[in-house]
Design an enzyme around this catalytic site. Structure first.
Site, PDB file in Angstrom:
ATOM      1  N   GLY A 142       0.833  -1.202   0.000  1.00 21.95           N
ATOM      2  CA  GLY A 142       0.000   0.000   0.000  1.00 21.95           C
ATOM      3  C   GLY A 142       0.859   1.240   0.000  1.00 21.95           C
ATOM      4  O   GLY A 142       2.064   1.164  -0.274  1.00 21.95           O
ATOM      5  N   ASN A 143       0.276   2.379   0.274  1.00 18.39           N
ATOM      6  CA  ASN A 143       1.041   3.624   0.385  1.00 18.39           C
ATOM      7  C   ASN A 143       0.449   4.481   1.489  1.00 18.39           C
ATOM      8  O   ASN A 143      -0.559   4.112   2.091  1.00 18.39           O
ATOM      9  CB  ASN A 143       1.077   4.353  -0.964  1.00 18.39           C
ATOM     10  CG  ASN A 143      -0.316   4.739  -1.420  1.00 18.39           C
ATOM     11  OD1 ASN A 143      -0.982   5.565  -0.805  1.00 18.39           O
ATOM     12  ND2 ASN A 143      -0.800   4.111  -2.485  1.00 18.39           N
ATOM     13  N   ARG A 144       1.062   5.637   1.748  1.00 16.57           N
ATOM     14  CA  ARG A 144       0.737   6.400   2.952  1.00 16.57           C
ATOM     15  C   ARG A 144      -0.361   7.436   2.752  1.00 16.57           C
ATOM     16  O   ARG A 144      -0.552   8.302   3.588  1.00 16.57           O
ATOM     17  CB  ARG A 144       2.013   7.048   3.484  1.00 16.57           C
ATOM     18  CG  ARG A 144       3.005   5.992   3.969  1.00 16.57           C
ATOM     19  CD  ARG A 144       4.345   6.577   4.280  1.00 16.57           C
ATOM     20  NE  ARG A 144       4.276   7.612   5.307  1.00 16.57           N
ATOM     21  CZ  ARG A 144       5.236   8.467   5.568  1.00 16.57           C
ATOM     22  NH1 ARG A 144       6.345   8.423   4.868  1.00 16.57           N
ATOM     23  NH2 ARG A 144       5.092   9.365   6.516  1.00 16.57           N
ATOM     24  N   ALA A 162      -4.324   7.784  -4.451  1.00 11.70           N
ATOM     25  CA  ALA A 162      -2.936   7.356  -4.700  1.00 11.70           C
ATOM     26  C   ALA A 162      -2.998   5.880  -5.076  1.00 11.70           C
ATOM     27  O   ALA A 162      -2.920   5.001  -4.220  1.00 11.70           O
ATOM     28  CB  ALA A 162      -2.090   7.574  -3.453  1.00 11.70           C
TER      29      ALA A 162
END
Ligand code: CTP
Length: 242
Positions: free
Chosen positions: A46-48, A113
């Site tokens: 995943g991402n932040r 995102a």
């Protein structure tokens, strides 16, 4: 009792209703948050992204009268009042949810995102630790939703929906954002440098620059995400001739 923040949002929407309604009845599709790409039943890539910018766009657009559908990745944020929310997990699910609705929207704002790559294989059961000192995971490209929306629009031979992209970069923002604007084929690109103070992932402020084809970059000061959302929506309203 429902969350205090939800009551505050509803109250400010009622107050806003007396003010600007320049997006009255306009159908908007907004994506927000990260996507999670599963490796096995307990792990993901995943991402932040916190989803705050996309949710601010949905909240402010609804307050200005738009009919907003929010396609949300996995985030723990309350649904803004008056917004229809569709929860998704992966880039593939987000792609399906967006392309099922893009032809009904006047504008699509891709604030999510989206993970560019996903594991080629998702293990059906939890992966167990072996004797190996390292582990290689093969990834494959996910669909590029925004580029696909532009291709679908070209294939229909129209100019609807208006397409708004985002670019979160670390350094060299103008150059990277201008290149991305052309590559993605969108009408407006919202750039920010996430390595700058005030623009980090998860914060409540953002310093954005707006990029449009054939126009010089329009850098905005440090704003709250709600204020930044309103500035983006001002441009969307103008491009829609509102
Ligand atoms: N985006 C998308 N589908 C993807 C990746 C990105 O629709 N698979 C959208 C994002 O929602 C954003 C814009 O494209 O509006 C730019 O995303 P970004 O990740 O910055 O662009 P990439 O093309 O992935 O370029 P890079 O990560 O190499 O900077």
């Amino acid at each position: 009792m429902i969350e205090a923040s939800v009551i505050v949002d509803a109250a400010s929407n009622i107050l806003d209703a007396a003010a600007k309604r320049d997006l009255d009845g306009v159908a908007l599709l907004v994506t927000a948050g990260p996507t999670h790409e599963e490796l096995d039943p307990v792990r993901y890539l995943g991402n932040r992204s916190s989803g705050k910018m996309g949710f601010a766009l949905a909240r402010r657009a609804a307050a200005r009268g738009a009919r907003v559908t929010l396609i949300a990745g996995p985030v723990s944020l309350p649904t803004p009042p008056g917004v229809t929310r569709v929860d998704v997990t992966s880039a593939r699910e987000m792609h399906e949810a967006v392309t099922a609705r893009d032809t009904e929207a006047r504008a699509v704002i891709m604030a999510a995102a989206v993970a560019d790559y996903r594991p080629s294989v998702r293990a059906a059961e939890k992966m167990k630790k072996g004797e190996e000192q390292s582990l290689a995971i093969t990834l494959e490209l996910s669909p590029d939703i925004l580029a696909d929306l532009a291709a679908r629009r070209r294939a229909r031979g129209g100019s609807t929906p208006l397409l708004v992209g985002f670019a979160a970069e670390t350094g060299g923002l103008d150059e990277k954002a201008q290149a991305k604007l052309g590559r993605k084929g969108c009408d407006l690109l919202v750039g920010n440098d996430v390595s700058e103070p005030g623009s980090a992932f998860g914060g409540d402020t953002n310093r954005i620059t707006l990029y449009a084809p054939g126009a010089p970059p329009d850098p905005l000061p440090l704003l709250t995400k709600d204020e930044a959302a309103d500035r983006v929506l001002d441009r969307v309203a103008a491009l829609l001739g509102r």
